[in-house]
Design a protein around this motif. Structure first.
Motif, PDB file in Angstrom:
ATOM      1  N   SER A  76       0.732  -0.850   0.254  1.00  0.00           N
ATOM      2  CA  SER A  76       0.187  -0.116   0.237  1.00  0.00           C
ATOM      3  C   SER A  76       0.930   0.780  -0.067  1.00  0.00           C
ATOM      4  O   SER A  76       2.289   1.562   0.053  1.00  0.00           O
ATOM      5  N   GLN A  88       1.501   3.509   1.790  1.00  0.00           N
ATOM      6  CA  GLN A  88       1.292   4.123   3.415  1.00  0.00           C
ATOM      7  C   GLN A  88       2.581   4.558   3.717  1.00  0.00           C
ATOM      8  O   GLN A  88       2.602   5.595   4.563  1.00  0.00           O
ATOM      9  N   LYS A  91       2.186   8.255   1.748  1.00  0.00           N
ATOM     10  CA  LYS A  91       1.502   8.547   1.907  1.00  0.00           C
ATOM     11  C   LYS A  91       1.564   9.887   3.210  1.00  0.00           C
ATOM     12  O   LYS A  91       1.561  10.878   3.509  1.00  0.00           O
ATOM     13  N   ARG A 123      -0.012  -8.115  -2.413  1.00  0.00           N
ATOM     14  CA  ARG A 123       0.689  -8.971  -1.793  1.00  0.00           C
ATOM     15  C   ARG A 123       0.794 -10.311  -2.572  1.00  0.00           C
ATOM     16  O   ARG A 123       0.116 -11.035  -2.217  1.00  0.00           O
ATOM     17  N   ASP A 177      -6.800   5.337  -1.730  1.00  0.00           N
ATOM     18  CA  ASP A 177      -6.221   6.047  -0.486  1.00  0.00           C
ATOM     19  C   ASP A 177      -6.057   7.084   0.045  1.00  0.00           C
ATOM     20  O   ASP A 177      -5.671   7.967  -0.946  1.00  0.00           O
ATOM     21  N   ASN A 228      -1.810  -1.724  11.474  1.00  0.00           N
ATOM     22  CA  ASN A 228      -0.642  -1.249  10.927  1.00  0.00           C
ATOM     23  C   ASN A 228       0.432  -0.464  12.278  1.00  0.00           C
ATOM     24  O   ASN A 228      -0.294  -0.113  13.136  1.00  0.00           O
ATOM     25  N   GLY A 282     -10.088   0.015   6.083  1.00  0.00           N
ATOM     26  CA  GLY A 282      -9.492   0.668   7.520  1.00  0.00           C
ATOM     27  C   GLY A 282      -8.526   1.960   7.500  1.00  0.00           C
ATOM     28  O   GLY A 282      -8.284   2.241   6.091  1.00  0.00           O
ATOM     29  N   GLY A 283      -8.700   2.619   8.436  1.00  0.00           N
ATOM     30  CA  GLY A 283      -7.075   3.228   8.914  1.00  0.00           C
ATOM     31  C   GLY A 283      -7.083   3.801  10.010  1.00  0.00           C
ATOM     32  O   GLY A 283      -7.566   3.193  10.437  1.00  0.00           O
ATOM     33  N   SER A 284      -6.593   4.121  10.633  1.00  0.00           N
ATOM     34  CA  SER A 284      -5.779   5.304  11.566  1.00  0.00           C
ATOM     35  C   SER A 284      -5.294   6.349  11.543  1.00  0.00           C
ATOM     36  O   SER A 284      -4.667   7.030  11.177  1.00  0.00           O
ATOM     37  N   GLY A 344      -5.290   8.632   8.291  1.00  0.00           N
ATOM     38  CA  GLY A 344      -6.096   8.522   6.537  1.00  0.00           C
ATOM     39  C   GLY A 344      -6.962   7.445   6.809  1.00  0.00           C
ATOM     40  O   GLY A 344      -6.820   6.443   8.000  1.00  0.00           O
ATOM     41  N   ILE A 345      -7.055   6.824   5.655  1.00  0.00           N
ATOM     42  CA  ILE A 345      -8.253   5.710   5.871  1.00  0.00           C
ATOM     43  C   ILE A 345      -7.097   5.090   4.375  1.00  0.00           C
ATOM     44  O   ILE A 345      -7.514   5.480   2.801  1.00  0.00           O
ATOM     45  N   ALA A 346      -7.759   3.906   3.813  1.00  0.00           N
ATOM     46  CA  ALA A 346      -7.582   2.991   3.099  1.00  0.00           C
ATOM     47  C   ALA A 346      -8.911   2.307   2.086  1.00  0.00           C
ATOM     48  O   ALA A 346      -9.789   1.750   3.179  1.00  0.00           O
TER      49      ALA A 346
HETATM   50  N1  ASP Z   1      -2.202   1.302   4.461  1.00  0.00           N
HETATM   51  C1  ASP Z   1      -3.313   0.489   5.400  1.00  0.00           C
HETATM   52  C2  ASP Z   1      -3.847  -0.946   4.422  1.00  0.00           C
HETATM   53  O1  ASP Z   1      -3.217  -0.783   3.467  1.00  0.00           O
HETATM   54  C3  ASP Z   1      -4.021   1.732   5.310  1.00  0.00           C
HETATM   55  C4  ASP Z   1      -4.485   2.619   6.316  1.00  0.00           C
HETATM   56  O2  ASP Z   1      -4.177   2.376   7.278  1.00  0.00           O
HETATM   57  O3  ASP Z   1      -4.723   4.160   5.292  1.00  0.00           O
HETATM   58  O4  ASP Z   1      -4.935  -1.253   5.422  1.00  0.00           O
END
Ligand code: ASP
Length: 466
Positions: A195, A197, A200, A219, A235, A325, A363-365, A408-410
């Motif tokens: 990702s 991650q 970003k 993956r 994303d 994460n 999901g994100g955080s 953020g979130i994806a």
């Molecule tokens: N990068 C994380 C994922 O792919 C998502 C995120 O926390 O923004 O699951």
């Protein structure tokens, strides 16, 4: 004369027009020949009578899937012959001239059906034919419209779309990496991103306060029916925000997508209910509950948030690992525990997952922007200082130059579209998917490399023991 699309023909009654496309169907009714023409907008019935002698002779040979261009007059179909089911059902084209662009082999399976009845291996091997079917056209069209909608929405909210590298570095991030051998630096490898991650987050350090990307992620996980080795995420990442801000924006965007592009659907609860991880597991036995009150209703959407996940869990070897994460921040009240590496199993993360009808769609955080705290996460996971530096030194260094609080979130974009389009799996909404066991049947990949390529890449293989 300029070519028009079949969908435009009902507005051209009485006019002479030119259309082009594929022959979807051919029917001989005594002397009259009916040819259905398919283009990107639908199908159009065309008729030829023996009066147009030359054209009639030509049309006698035409078969399904030939590519043709026809000129003729758009005429109203006789009463009783109208077809309410298709957009052009009130008209037909009386062909005066027809030109054949290509002939076609007989397709290996029918194209004018939904396609669920056809074996998937055949569909994927001949995907360019499978994609001619109306259902898949519609899926890709809606996919495009949702993408377009998201881009506009986020741009208006001040987000900047930024691409991040595909050739990056292998770091322990959860799943197994796909790797690419370097020709220039023998014995070293790039990794394809699981990702964006880290990039970003680096963009937040760089001062892009609102970033988004329609990102391809890779993956190398064991195959599962609803997984693909590469998939698409929406994303995004934002600076100077709290959990609420990211959740509010996500919720608003999802609601707007549904209201605008899927008006026939109903969202069960607005605002989306929030369930703690603990309650979800206790009440539903999993962390992606299906909260629909009526599961018969195909157009009912039950979104919910799952929050308050444990930060760490024990892996099969009994060592601590992160649940979602490693870059997440603990909730504020657990920061002390993290810094002291105390009561590790009790630390709650700022992670939020979004679930739709029992499927996790994102999901994100909020992230750990304090380098000392981030280092603690890796220490808890048993990394030595050298390992931390080798794998994540670039992030710790970046955060030491003034990092804003960010989060953020994806979204799993393929999954979201498959749910909205009522499809049973994500392959139905991806133009060229791999099989459930990660093969590309159309290109025949993965495939072997020539000896010379291996040499250039400094690769040698051990022969498999028989
Ligand atoms: N990068 C994380 C994922 O792919 C998502 C995120 O926390 O923004 O699951």
């Amino acid at each position: 004369m300029e070519r028009i699309l079949t969908a435009q023909t009902p507005a051209k009654k009485g006019e002479t027009v030119k259309v082009a496309g594929w022959i979807a169907n051919r029917r001989d009714h005594g002397k009259i020949i009916f040819l259905d023409l398919r283009d990107s907008t639908g199908t159009l019935q065309m008729v030829i009578t023996p009066e147009q002698k030359e054209t009639y002779e030509k049309a006698k040979d035409i078969r399904s899937e030939w590519v043709v261009q026809a000129e003729g007059k758009v005429q109203e179909r006789p009463e009783g012959m109208k077809n309410q089911e298709i957009e052009t059902g009130s008209v037909e084209l009386s062909i005066e001239n027809i030109e054949i662009f290509s002939k076609a082999e007989t397709p290996p399976f029918p194209i004018d059906t939904q396609g669920y009845e056809v074996g998937e291996e055949a569909r994927l091997q001949y995907r360019y034919l499978d994609l001619r079917r109306a259902r898949l056209k519609k899926n890709l069209l809606l996919r495009h419209q949702v993408l377009q909608f998201m881009r506009n929405f986020l741009s208006k909210e001040g987000f900047v779309e930024i691409e991040t590298p595909m050739l990056t570095k292998s770091t322990p991030e959860g799943a197994r990496d796909f790797v690419v051998p370097s020709r220039l630096y023998p014995g070293t490898f790039y990794a394809l991103p699981q990702s964006p991650q880290q990039y970003k987050q680096l963009l937040q350090v760089a001062g892009f306060e609102r970033y988004f990307q329609i990102a391809r992620c890779f993956r190398d996980e064991d195959p599962r029916a609803d997984r693909q080795p590469e998939f698409t995420q929406l994303d995004l990442e934002m600076s100077f925000v709290e959990r609420e801000d990211v959740m509010e924006l996500t919720e608003r965007l999802l609601i707007d997508i549904v209201k605008t592009l899927y008006p026939e659907k109903k969202i069960q609860d607005i605002p989306f209910p929030r369930v703690s991880y603990k309650d979800a597991v206790k009440q539903h036995g999993n962390d992606r509950p299906d909260l629909r009150k009526n599961k018969e209703d195909q157009n009912l959407l039950a979104f919910c948030w799952i929050v308050d996940f444990p930060f760490f869990e024990k892996d099969e070897k009994g060592a601590w690992t992160f649940t979602h994460n490693p870059f997440s921040s603990p909730k504020r009240e657990y920061m002390q525990n993290l810094m002291a590496k105390k009561n590790i199993g009790e630390i709650i993360a700022t992670q939020y997952d979004i679930v739709l009808n029992g499927v996790e769609i994102g999901g994100g955080s909020i992230r750990n922007h304090n380098p000392e705290a981030l280092e603690k996460v890796f220490e808890i996971m048993g990394y030595t200082p050298e390992q931390i530096q080798a794998n994540f030194g670039h992030m710790l260094k970046a955060f030491s130059y003034g990092a804003p609080p960010h989060g953020g979130i994806a979204w799993g974009f393929d999954r979201l579209i498959s749910l909205l389009q009522l499809e049973p799996n994500i392959r139905e909404v991806i133009a060229f998917p791999k099989t459930g066991d990660s093969r590309d049947l159309l290109m025949q990949s993965p495939s072997e490399l020539a000896e010379t390529q291996l040499k250039e890449l400094h690769l040698q293989f051990q022969k498999r023991k028989k």
